[in-house]
Design a protein around this motif. Structure first.
Motif, PDB file in Angstrom:
ATOM      1  N   ALA A   1     -18.244  -7.052  -8.810  1.00 32.51           N
ATOM      2  CA  ALA A   1     -17.092  -7.214  -9.684  1.00 32.51           C
ATOM      3  C   ALA A   1     -16.918  -8.695 -10.019  1.00 32.51           C
ATOM      4  O   ALA A   1     -17.426  -9.564  -9.305  1.00 32.51           O
TER       5      ALA A   1
ATOM      6  N   PRO B   1     -12.980 -14.225  -8.966  1.00 36.34           N
ATOM      7  CA  PRO B   1     -11.947 -15.148  -9.445  1.00 36.34           C
ATOM      8  C   PRO B   1     -12.453 -16.579  -9.482  1.00 36.34           C
ATOM      9  O   PRO B   1     -13.166 -17.030  -8.580  1.00 36.34           O
TER      10      PRO B   1
ATOM     11  N   TYR C   1     -16.728 -15.655  -2.114  1.00 41.58           N
ATOM     12  CA  TYR C   1     -17.191 -14.319  -2.472  1.00 41.58           C
ATOM     13  C   TYR C   1     -18.683 -14.130  -2.202  1.00 41.58           C
ATOM     14  O   TYR C   1     -19.145 -13.003  -2.051  1.00 41.58           O
TER      15      TYR C   1
ATOM     16  N   ARG D   1      -5.671 -10.492  -1.075  1.00 47.43           N
ATOM     17  CA  ARG D   1      -6.733 -11.344  -1.639  1.00 47.43           C
ATOM     18  C   ARG D   1      -7.882 -11.489  -0.637  1.00 47.43           C
ATOM     19  O   ARG D   1      -9.060 -11.482  -1.012  1.00 47.43           O
TER      20      ARG D   1
ATOM     21  N   ASP E   1     -10.237  -8.576  -0.796  1.00 52.50           N
ATOM     22  CA  ASP E   1     -11.226  -8.539  -1.872  1.00 52.50           C
ATOM     23  C   ASP E   1     -12.413  -9.434  -1.554  1.00 52.50           C
ATOM     24  O   ASP E   1     -13.552  -9.105  -1.906  1.00 52.50           O
TER      25      ASP E   1
ATOM     26  N   LYS F   1     -16.888  -0.955  -5.127  1.00 58.32           N
ATOM     27  CA  LYS F   1     -15.561  -0.329  -5.070  1.00 58.32           C
ATOM     28  C   LYS F   1     -15.178  -0.187  -3.607  1.00 58.32           C
ATOM     29  O   LYS F   1     -15.945   0.352  -2.811  1.00 58.32           O
TER      30      LYS F   1
ATOM     31  N   TYR G   1      -3.103  -4.401  -2.999  1.00 54.34           N
ATOM     32  CA  TYR G   1      -4.490  -4.655  -3.382  1.00 54.34           C
ATOM     33  C   TYR G   1      -4.819  -3.933  -4.695  1.00 54.34           C
ATOM     34  O   TYR G   1      -5.430  -4.513  -5.612  1.00 54.34           O
TER      35      TYR G   1
ATOM     36  N   PHE H   1      -6.267  -5.844  -7.838  1.00 48.53           N
ATOM     37  CA  PHE H   1      -7.690  -5.637  -8.123  1.00 48.53           C
ATOM     38  C   PHE H   1      -7.973  -4.170  -8.469  1.00 48.53           C
ATOM     39  O   PHE H   1      -8.777  -3.515  -7.797  1.00 48.53           O
TER      40      PHE H   1
ATOM     41  N   ASP I   1      -9.718  -2.636 -10.648  1.00 51.62           N
ATOM     42  CA  ASP I   1     -11.102  -2.277 -10.957  1.00 51.62           C
ATOM     43  C   ASP I   1     -11.973  -2.173  -9.709  1.00 51.62           C
ATOM     44  O   ASP I   1     -13.077  -1.620  -9.769  1.00 51.62           O
ATOM     45  N   ASN I   2     -11.491  -2.699  -8.592  1.00 51.03           N
ATOM     46  CA  ASN I   2     -12.288  -2.713  -7.366  1.00 51.03           C
ATOM     47  C   ASN I   2     -11.871  -1.630  -6.381  1.00 51.03           C
ATOM     48  O   ASN I   2     -12.337  -1.608  -5.236  1.00 51.03           O
TER      49      ASN I   2
END
Length: 524
Positions: free
Chosen positions: A61, A64, A71, A221, A224, A234, A250, A254, A256-257
């Motif tokens: 994904a 940020p 990440y 955060r 993620d 996902k 969450y 987020f 989409d995740n």
């Protein structure tokens, strides 16, 4: 479990099982054809030895801006007993990613069969160390989930071994918990206020700037970053009690995740501190009455021949302990503060009602030892020390998320409202409205709307006689989440999954393993 914010102390939303935390809930429904699992997540992993390092692959994904190094990090997993442990590096302040960092403590119980992926879990609180879940994975989850998922627990920032906040020494914490949660004269009110002031002064002195950065949004955060480090496009997630607020937060940050999400023992994220306290007061009253009804229906109930008589017996007992604490066979007597926590702790699970029988019978005979044991179980106190900082972290997190409070002099004006919600516990919860008075901390995170807009189906479980997170709150969360799906367990105790209800369990398993989303409003 969700702890409750009472008096100076807080009672949490977490599943208390006298020494171990548990929880969760669900129900069956027809497959609507919508694969909620994301990508090819349901394709079984190879037959290689299951390991968390094999976590799912696939396109990542969007990351940020400014957080690329976090990440892209690799977790250095090491064996710890039958599990694997590691740490995750995250910014202390997400607005300053180049500034100070902290480490998040991780533990994973690897899947025991054909692995699907890594499921992140949270047992509630706020304040409970999440690594307790993989440590007791077979207690929390049935084999249907243990076989297919790595169970990944993390101590949320500020808790457990993830840069824990600190406020009081163990002897000071003993005094804090033992304090009268329902002061009824000028001297007791002064002592009550002093305990609150000492708590926040200790937090400021011992925790410093960390206390400004342990909000639910910041923990979301961190989740993620953990998702990316686990290699999950996902995120599969199972949150209990307060963990449902974390999960909903969450999903709102987020969407989409979001992979398969189960929020069990859900809280209503829209409630104010006042409304939440009233809701929890009503929930514990309902649970106590259910306990007494079971006692009376069993015949020859030692507390009385009716629910109302049983309530009077318990109320009179608490008054007697308030006036004259009970001996326990150790240095500490059972104070009314400890007695309160000893009384409510077994209400989290019907399986623990027998402990309450013993505690109350002994107390009526002048022995406070079992009620003190139950109070200690609530506070994670063993062998004279506290094994975690949950009693401190809960106040810091709750008051960072919502610092609203009232001064002690205004509490009596709320008595009527709280006694209507809970004739037994109402005034205790009213005094809890002062809990955030004097907090020195303030969040730097902007407020968000918790609606999960854009996320896939999120299953929300509510139990009809849940004391800590009343059923009405699960209904409200399911309505507020754009993709919320309500699953109802008719029963007692906190949370619904793995509590002996096959309908709930089968529905949860079908959702996580096969992607079968239950019908909204399914009842079990």
């Amino acid at each position: 479990m969700k702890k409750l914010i009472v008096a100076v102390v807080v009672i949490w939303a977490l599943v208390v099982a006298v020494g171990v935390t548990v929880g969760v809930v669900l129900v069956t429904g027809d497959d609507d054809g919508d694969d909620s699992t994301g990508g090819d997540r349901t394709t079984p992993a190879s037959s290689a030895e299951p390991s968390v390092t094999d976590s799912g692959s696939g396109p990542t994904a969007p990351v940020p801006a400014g957080l690329e190094s976090f990440y892209s990090q690799q977790i250095a997993w090491e064996g710890c007993g039958d599990n694997e442990c590691g740490t995750l590096e995250v910014p202390l302040d997400y607005a300053e990613p180049d500034g100070e960092t902290i480490e998040i403590n991780l533990e994973v119980a690897p899947a025991t069969g054909d692995r699907i992926g890594a499921m992140v879990v949270n047992p509630g609180g706020p304040g409970a160390p999440g690594t307790s879940v993989p440590e007791n994975a077979d207690f929390y989850f049935a084999s249907e989930l243990r076989e297919r998922f790595d169970i990944v627990g993390f101590d949320p920032r500020g808790t457990g071994d993830s840069s824990p906040v600190d406020c009081l020494s163990d002897p000071e914490l003993d005094d804090y918990v033992a304090g009268d949660p329902d002061p009824d004269n000028r001297a007791e009110v002064a002592e009550f206020v002093d305990l609150g002031e000492e708590f926040w002064e200790g937090c400021e002195e011992k925790s410093g700037d960390l206390g400004n950065h342990v909000s639910t949004i910041e923990v979301a955060r961190d989740m993620d970053v953990l998702r990316a480090a686990l290699g999950e496009q996902k995120l599969p997630y199972f949150g209990f009690s307060y963990g449902t607020r974390l999960g909903a937060t969450y999903a709102s940050l987020f969407p989409d995740n979001v992979g398969p999400f189960v929020l069990d023992g859900a809280v209503d994220p829209s409630l104010s501190s006042l409304e939440g306290s009233l809701s929890q007061a009503k929930g514990f009253e309902t649970a106590l009455r259910a306990y007494l009804e079971d006692c009376v229906d069993g015949g020859d109930c030692f507390l009385g021949d009716s629910v109302d008589e049983g309530l009077r017996t318990i109320s009179d007992l608490l008054d007697e302990i308030d006036a004259d604490p009970l001996p326990t066979g150790e240095e500490r007597d059972l104070t009314v503060g400890n007695a309160f926590f000893g009384l409510v702790t077994p209400l989290y699970s019907k399986d623990n009602w027998s402990y309450l029988d013993i505690g109350l019978q002994e107390a009526l005979e002048g022995d406070g030892s079992t009620l003190l044991f139950l109070s200690d179980a609530y506070g994670s106190r063993e062998n004279g020390t506290y094994t975690d900082n949950s009693l401190e972290a809960i106040s810091v997190v709750n008051c960072l998320d919502d610092p609203w409070s009232i001064p002690a002099k205004k509490v009596p004006s709320y008595f009527d409202e709280f006694e209507k919600a809970s004739p037994t516990f109402g005034t205790v919860f009213a005094w809890g409205l002062t809990a955030c008075q004097g907090t020195p901390f303030g969040t730097t995170e902007p407020e968000i709307e918790v609606d999960g807009a854009g996320a896939g189906p999120i299953v929300v479980i509510g139990t009809t006689r849940d004391p800590a997170t009343p059923y009405e709150e699960a209904v409200a969360m399911a309505e507020q989440l754009e993709s919320g799906v309500l699953l109802t367990r008719d029963g007692d105790g906190h949370t619904g999954y793995n509590k002996g209800n096959a309908c709930i369990d089968d529905t949860v398993h079908a959702y996580f393993v096969d992607g079968t989303v239950p019908d909204d409003g399914t009842e079990c």
